[in-house]
Design a protein around this motif. Structure first.
Motif, PDB file in Angstrom:
ATOM      1  N   GLY A 120      -8.271   1.534   2.989  1.00 16.03           N
ATOM      2  CA  GLY A 120      -7.647   1.216   1.707  1.00 16.03           C
ATOM      3  C   GLY A 120      -6.432   2.070   1.403  1.00 16.03           C
ATOM      4  N   ARG A 121      -6.060   2.932   2.335  1.00 17.01           N
ATOM      5  CA  ARG A 121      -4.864   3.754   2.144  1.00 17.01           C
ATOM      6  C   ARG A 121      -3.619   2.895   2.287  1.00 17.01           C
ATOM      7  NH1 ARG A 121      -1.962   7.920   6.259  1.00 17.01           N
ATOM      8  NH2 ARG A 121      -1.002   5.937   6.842  1.00 17.01           N
ATOM      9  N   ILE A 122      -2.678   3.057   1.375  1.00 22.84           N
ATOM     10  CA  ILE A 122      -1.397   2.374   1.493  1.00 22.84           C
ATOM     11  C   ILE A 122      -0.268   3.400   1.517  1.00 22.84           C
ATOM     12  CG2 ILE A 122      -2.208   0.281   0.355  1.00 22.84           C
ATOM     13  CD1 ILE A 122      -0.587   1.180  -2.148  1.00 22.84           C
ATOM     14  N   ASN A 123       0.797   3.029   2.220  1.00 24.88           N
ATOM     15  CA  ASN A 123       2.025   3.813   2.208  1.00 24.88           C
ATOM     16  C   ASN A 123       2.916   3.250   1.114  1.00 24.88           C
ATOM     17  OD1 ASN A 123       4.408   5.176   2.635  1.00 24.88           O
ATOM     18  ND2 ASN A 123       4.851   4.234   4.611  1.00 24.88           N
ATOM     19  N   ILE A 124       3.067   4.016   0.041  1.00 25.13           N
ATOM     20  CA  ILE A 124       3.860   3.600  -1.116  1.00 25.13           C
ATOM     21  C   ILE A 124       5.272   3.172  -0.712  1.00 25.13           C
ATOM     22  CG2 ILE A 124       4.978   4.494  -3.216  1.00 25.13           C
ATOM     23  CD1 ILE A 124       2.049   3.889  -3.663  1.00 25.13           C
ATOM     24  N   ALA A 125       5.840   3.868   0.262  1.00 20.01           N
ATOM     25  CA  ALA A 125       7.226   3.591   0.668  1.00 20.01           C
ATOM     26  C   ALA A 125       7.373   2.279   1.422  1.00 20.01           C
ATOM     27  CB  ALA A 125       7.778   4.741   1.505  1.00 20.01           C
ATOM     28  N   GLY A 126       6.250   1.637   1.778  1.00 18.89           N
ATOM     29  CA  GLY A 126       6.333   0.321   2.397  1.00 18.89           C
ATOM     30  C   GLY A 126       6.615  -0.781   1.398  1.00 18.89           C
ATOM     31  N   LEU A 127       6.544  -0.452   0.108  1.00 24.23           N
ATOM     32  CA  LEU A 127       6.827  -1.427  -0.944  1.00 24.23           C
ATOM     33  C   LEU A 127       8.278  -1.317  -1.392  1.00 24.23           C
ATOM     34  CD1 LEU A 127       3.530  -0.996  -2.974  1.00 24.23           C
ATOM     35  CD2 LEU A 127       4.186  -2.981  -1.598  1.00 24.23           C
ATOM     36  N   THR A 128       8.892  -2.461  -1.634  1.00 19.38           N
ATOM     37  CA  THR A 128      10.294  -2.506  -2.021  1.00 19.38           C
ATOM     38  C   THR A 128      10.448  -3.408  -3.240  1.00 19.38           C
ATOM     39  OG1 THR A 128      10.873  -4.460  -0.721  1.00 19.38           O
ATOM     40  CG2 THR A 128      10.894  -2.334   0.432  1.00 19.38           C
ATOM     41  N   LEU A 129      11.650  -3.429  -3.815  1.00 23.92           N
ATOM     42  CA  LEU A 129      11.912  -4.329  -4.929  1.00 23.92           C
ATOM     43  C   LEU A 129      11.728  -5.790  -4.527  1.00 23.92           C
ATOM     44  CD1 LEU A 129      15.104  -2.645  -6.469  1.00 23.92           C
ATOM     45  CD2 LEU A 129      12.758  -2.586  -7.359  1.00 23.92           C
ATOM     46  N   GLY A 130      11.910  -6.046  -3.236  1.00 23.40           N
ATOM     47  CA  GLY A 130      11.791  -7.417  -2.760  1.00 23.40           C
ATOM     48  C   GLY A 130      10.367  -7.870  -2.484  1.00 23.40           C
TER      49      GLY A 130
END
Length: 390
Positions: A366-376
């Motif tokens: 369930g760990r996510i890398n926050i920086a993998g998310l973008t405005l798009g």
């Protein structure tokens, strides 16, 4: 003989990388790999790093060995950044270069073991390689719960310290906790430092993300508070994330001794372990860091780039928190957390559904890398999360 070796399970993150690469969907989202990404999804080389590398090409006059301690100018140029100006001048603290923060952790644990520590306590969940390093070295790992309900579980930590024996080691994340993003507050660090000092516990501090949480000084407060309170400490440091030098494997280990005249003996053991393990660390990345820190222009450029990374991750966290809940997942605590990572309370079926139905790739924990998310892609991620967890 070699044919009798048992097959080892493949690394789950490496398997995830392969699955993501093989997915033909253009809208796929990679939240697994622990590297910083820009809003365009790139992991670029820092401009400051490029500048330092150009300088090195022109001026470096040898590739001769440096010895197991690596580049000591690199090691010492970081000390004011990590420890602050006053503590960096201490005659009780010294260090050496290591291959990445992983090398720093491994060397710190090996020193603790050689000094008589039988057990290393660590909060869980933790960076998976922590447990692997302890197992490989042959150190007993004792665990306690790191966080509960979106905050650090101080009761669990204090209970673990009460159960620990004098001489046990405690492995603590300095900032931007991997994988939860949940850090101790300054007041909690003071409390931790006091009870560790009273119990006679050896702290092993892992500072792998300085500058990616709240700022260079803010992210180092916990490390500084603990080291001021205890006679002896070990600190592993990584430049992989905050200088973007992932593949160059740039790290260090620092030792705080109870007395200055203990340091030569301690560091001789560190050099001996390093010599037997990796002989000597790679120099290029350390030289790049040294050049950046020593040059006012490059240092200013690096600080600006680091601030930009920090702002972007804070913006992503704020946007997630603004969404409130996505299905059954409460995203509001993410705004109070720090760094690259966060944990989402999803089960394996939900994580599989995100991957299969929405092309969202994340670790099975369930760990996510926050920086993998973008405005798009962030709104699409929130919508997908709502569908699988609703």
């Amino acid at each position: 003989m070699l044919a009798d070796l048992p097959e080892q399970s493949p690394d789950a993150l490496l398997a995830l990388i392969k699955m993501y690469a093989a997915d033909p969907r253009k809208e796929k989202i990679d939240l697994g790999v622990g590297v910083y990404r820009t809003d365009d999804g790139a992991t670029p080389v820092f401009a400051a790093v490029k500048g330092a590398e150009r300088d090195l090409v022109e001026r470096q006059d040898s590739k001769a060995y440096l010895g197991p301690e690596g580049c000591m100018d690199f090691v010492r140029c970081l000390m004011p950044i990590i420890l602050g100006d006053d503590m960096a001048k201490s005659d009780r603290i010294d260090g050496m270069q290591t291959p990445g923060g992983t090398g720093g952790v491994r060397l710190a644990v090996a020193l603790a073991q050689a000094a008589g520590a039988k057990r290393v306590w660590m909060g869980t969940p933790s960076w998976p390689n922590h447990a692997q390093i302890l197992k490989d070295i042959g150190m007993e790992a004792a665990t306690f719960n790191h966080a509960a309900d979106g905050a650090t579980d101080m009761d669990a930590l204090k209970d673990a310290i009460a159960k620990a024996d004098a001489g046990d080691a405690f492995l603590l994340h300095g900032c931007c906790h991997n994988p939860t993003g949940i850090d101790y507050t300054v007041d909690q660090w003071h409390e931790i430092a006091a009870i560790i000092a009273e119990k006679g516990i050896l702290p092993i501090l892992d500072l792998a993300y300085q500058g990616l949480g709240e700022g260079l000084d803010e992210d180092a407060q916990g490390v500084r508070i603990v080291m001021k309170a205890v006679p002896e400490a070990l600190l592993a440091y990584s430049c992989d994330k905050n200088f973007g030098l992932y593949r160059d494997r740039v790290g260090a280990v620092y030792v705080q001794a109870a007395e200055a005249d203990h340091l030569p003996r301690i560091m001789s053991n560190a050099a001996s372990f390093a010599r037997a393990t990796w002989s000597m660390p790679p120099d290029h990345g350390g030289s790049v860091v040294r050049e950046i820190v020593a040059d006012d222009t490059l240092r200013g450029e690096w600080l600006d780039e680091l601030a930009g990374m920090r702002r972007r991750m804070l913006q992503v966290r704020a946007r997630l928190a603004e969404a409130g809940t996505a299905g059954s997942v409460d995203l509001t605590p993410l705004a109070q957390q720090h760094g690259l990572f966060a944990m989402l309370p999803l089960d394996k079926d939900q994580i599989q559904a995100l991957r299969k139905d929405h092309a969202v790739y994340m670790a099975g924990s369930g760990r996510i890398n926050i920086a993998g998310l973008t405005l798009g892609n962030i709104d699409r991620f929130i919508a997908a999360l709502a569908k699988v967890s609703g």
